[in-house]
Design an enzyme around this catalytic site. Sequence first.
Site, PDB file in Angstrom:
ATOM      1  N   GLU A   6      -6.872   4.708   7.893  1.00 15.27           N
ATOM      2  CA  GLU A   6      -6.200   5.593   7.683  1.00 15.27           C
ATOM      3  C   GLU A   6      -7.737   6.569   6.447  1.00 15.27           C
ATOM      4  O   GLU A   6      -8.281   7.895   7.691  1.00 15.27           O
ATOM      5  CB  GLU A   6      -5.117   6.354   6.782  1.00 15.27           C
ATOM      6  CG  GLU A   6      -3.758   5.697   7.782  1.00 15.27           C
ATOM      7  CD  GLU A   6      -2.672   5.182   6.790  1.00 15.27           C
ATOM      8  OE1 GLU A   6      -2.986   5.388   5.426  1.00 15.27           O
ATOM      9  OE2 GLU A   6      -1.968   5.010   7.648  1.00 15.27           O
ATOM     10  N   LYS A  61       0.248   3.937  -0.075  1.00 15.52           N
ATOM     11  CA  LYS A  61      -0.642   5.452  -0.151  1.00 15.52           C
ATOM     12  C   LYS A  61      -0.486   6.747  -0.880  1.00 15.52           C
ATOM     13  O   LYS A  61      -0.087   6.294  -1.954  1.00 15.52           O
ATOM     14  CB  LYS A  61      -0.340   5.448   1.734  1.00 15.52           C
ATOM     15  CG  LYS A  61      -0.481   4.219   2.499  1.00 15.52           C
ATOM     16  CD  LYS A  61       0.340   4.353   4.066  1.00 15.52           C
ATOM     17  CE  LYS A  61      -0.399   3.272   5.063  1.00 15.52           C
ATOM     18  NZ  LYS A  61      -0.293   3.569   6.567  1.00 15.52           N
ATOM     19  N   GLU A  92      -4.666  -4.672  10.750  1.00 16.12           N
ATOM     20  CA  GLU A  92      -4.131  -3.923  10.934  1.00 16.12           C
ATOM     21  C   GLU A  92      -4.666  -3.057  12.089  1.00 16.12           C
ATOM     22  O   GLU A  92      -5.274  -1.639  12.808  1.00 16.12           O
ATOM     23  CB  GLU A  92      -3.874  -2.849   9.388  1.00 16.12           C
ATOM     24  CG  GLU A  92      -3.464  -3.941   8.650  1.00 16.12           C
ATOM     25  CD  GLU A  92      -3.560  -2.099   7.445  1.00 16.12           C
ATOM     26  OE1 GLU A  92      -2.487  -2.539   6.992  1.00 16.12           O
ATOM     27  OE2 GLU A  92      -3.768  -1.370   7.227  1.00 16.12           O
ATOM     28  N   HIS A 125      -9.300   0.978   5.011  1.00 20.12           N
ATOM     29  CA  HIS A 125      -8.339   1.504   5.564  1.00 20.12           C
ATOM     30  C   HIS A 125      -8.359   2.087   6.910  1.00 20.12           C
ATOM     31  O   HIS A 125      -8.763   3.148   7.043  1.00 20.12           O
ATOM     32  CB  HIS A 125      -7.054   1.783   4.842  1.00 20.12           C
ATOM     33  CG  HIS A 125      -5.926   1.920   5.148  1.00 20.12           C
ATOM     34  ND1 HIS A 125      -5.171   3.277   6.115  1.00 20.12           N
ATOM     35  CD2 HIS A 125      -4.758   0.984   5.242  1.00 20.12           C
ATOM     36  CE1 HIS A 125      -4.163   2.412   6.471  1.00 20.12           C
ATOM     37  NE2 HIS A 125      -3.413   1.214   6.280  1.00 20.12           N
ATOM     38  N   GLY A 134       2.709   2.564  10.536  1.00 18.61           N
ATOM     39  CA  GLY A 134       3.838   3.367  10.874  1.00 18.61           C
ATOM     40  C   GLY A 134       4.501   3.980  11.915  1.00 18.61           C
ATOM     41  O   GLY A 134       5.464   5.246  12.015  1.00 18.61           O
ATOM     42  N   SER A 152       3.976  -1.675  10.483  1.00 21.65           N
ATOM     43  CA  SER A 152       5.210  -1.696  10.210  1.00 21.65           C
ATOM     44  C   SER A 152       5.843  -2.566  10.258  1.00 21.65           C
ATOM     45  O   SER A 152       7.234  -3.748  11.160  1.00 21.65           O
ATOM     46  CB  SER A 152       5.877  -1.582  11.849  1.00 21.65           C
ATOM     47  OG  SER A 152       5.281  -0.136  12.133  1.00 21.65           O
ATOM     48  N   ASN A 199       0.823  -1.364   0.301  1.00 18.59           N
ATOM     49  CA  ASN A 199       0.007  -0.021  -0.100  1.00 18.59           C
ATOM     50  C   ASN A 199       0.878   1.534  -0.337  1.00 18.59           C
ATOM     51  O   ASN A 199       1.724   1.742   0.653  1.00 18.59           O
ATOM     52  CB  ASN A 199      -0.983   0.014   1.229  1.00 18.59           C
ATOM     53  CG  ASN A 199      -1.592   1.196   1.435  1.00 18.59           C
ATOM     54  OD1 ASN A 199      -2.164   1.909  -0.249  1.00 18.59           O
ATOM     55  ND2 ASN A 199      -2.115   1.497   2.806  1.00 18.59           N
TER      56      ASN A 199
HETATM   57  P1  13P Z   1       3.241   0.655   7.671  1.00 16.62           P
HETATM   58  O1  13P Z   1       3.552  -1.054   7.539  1.00 16.62           O
HETATM   59  O2  13P Z   1       4.710   1.217   7.573  1.00 16.62           O
HETATM   60  O3  13P Z   1       3.772   0.783   9.252  1.00 16.62           O
HETATM   61  O4  13P Z   1       1.571   0.576   7.581  1.00 16.62           O
HETATM   62  C1  13P Z   1       0.782  -0.536   7.664  1.00 16.62           C
HETATM   63  C2  13P Z   1      -0.401   0.103   6.407  1.00 16.62           C
HETATM   64  O5  13P Z   1      -1.088   0.712   6.859  1.00 16.62           O
HETATM   65  C3  13P Z   1      -0.819  -0.969   4.953  1.00 16.62           C
HETATM   66  O6  13P Z   1      -2.214  -0.654   4.770  1.00 16.62           O
END
Ligand code: 13P
Length: 251
Positions: A98, A12, A168, A96, A174, A214, A10
């Site tokens: 976010e 983003k 997640e 997601h 992150g 992560s 992803n």
């Molecule tokens: P990270 O791997 O940067 O923690 O992000 C995970 C994520 O949100 C994937 O959709």
Amino acid sequence: MSRKKFIAGNWKMNTTVEEAVALAKGVVEAVGGVSDVDVAVCPPYTNLSAVSQAIKGSNVKLGAQDVHWEAKGAFTGKVSCDMLKSVGVTYVIIGHSEQRQYFGETNGTVNKKTKAVLAAGLLPIVCVGETLDERNGGKMDAVIDGQTRGAFEGISASDAAKCTIAYEPVWAIGTGVTATPEQANEAHVFIRNILVSLYGKDTADKMRIQYGGSMKPDNAKGLLALSDIDGGLIGGAALKPADFAGIVQPK
Ligand code: 13P
């Protein structure tokens, strides 16, 4: 039950067209020939078309980061399933954290999107996961239960079998903090049991549950070794071909 592992990147809100093409080519070079793991990259909408060309002829599939459930019309800023299909998209990330946190995504909109994606013949990656407050407040099970049942309301077993779920934990995204393999697997088993109660064991056993948060080359092997962790949804580490490859084929 052996499920084929599925690793998706992803990206983003990262990459210009030029950067996306370079990254996609790097991914193809590193893992484009891998066939024992399903691999996908999910760039921003603006780069789907260029990345679609860059991965052509490889085993890497294209995913989108979101979609709107309506087919067309006056929905400024939105993109439909048919538009995604027309540029070669196979997978669509839905719900997601976010999107939930910043852009008003609810279990109801996740459900509408999941239905639209399935009706269009695309494959949903439905995201669920608790925040740190929810975990610490003892609400983790209720949150994940509500998100999972909400996403699949009114969806048949044969359609559900086509879906991937991404667990997640929001506190691991992150942050550099990863759920321990045991914490992650426990959540995955919890989700699998919800799927068993919704669809029965045969269907639940077919559905892949990715871990996201992560995930990196140095923790991927431990996570992917567990019974109910069927892959990963990768954020930061998906932006470097070598790191992404180290998760697709962990050493
Ligand atoms: P990270 O791997 O940067 O923690 O992000 C995970 C994520 O949100 C994937 O959709």
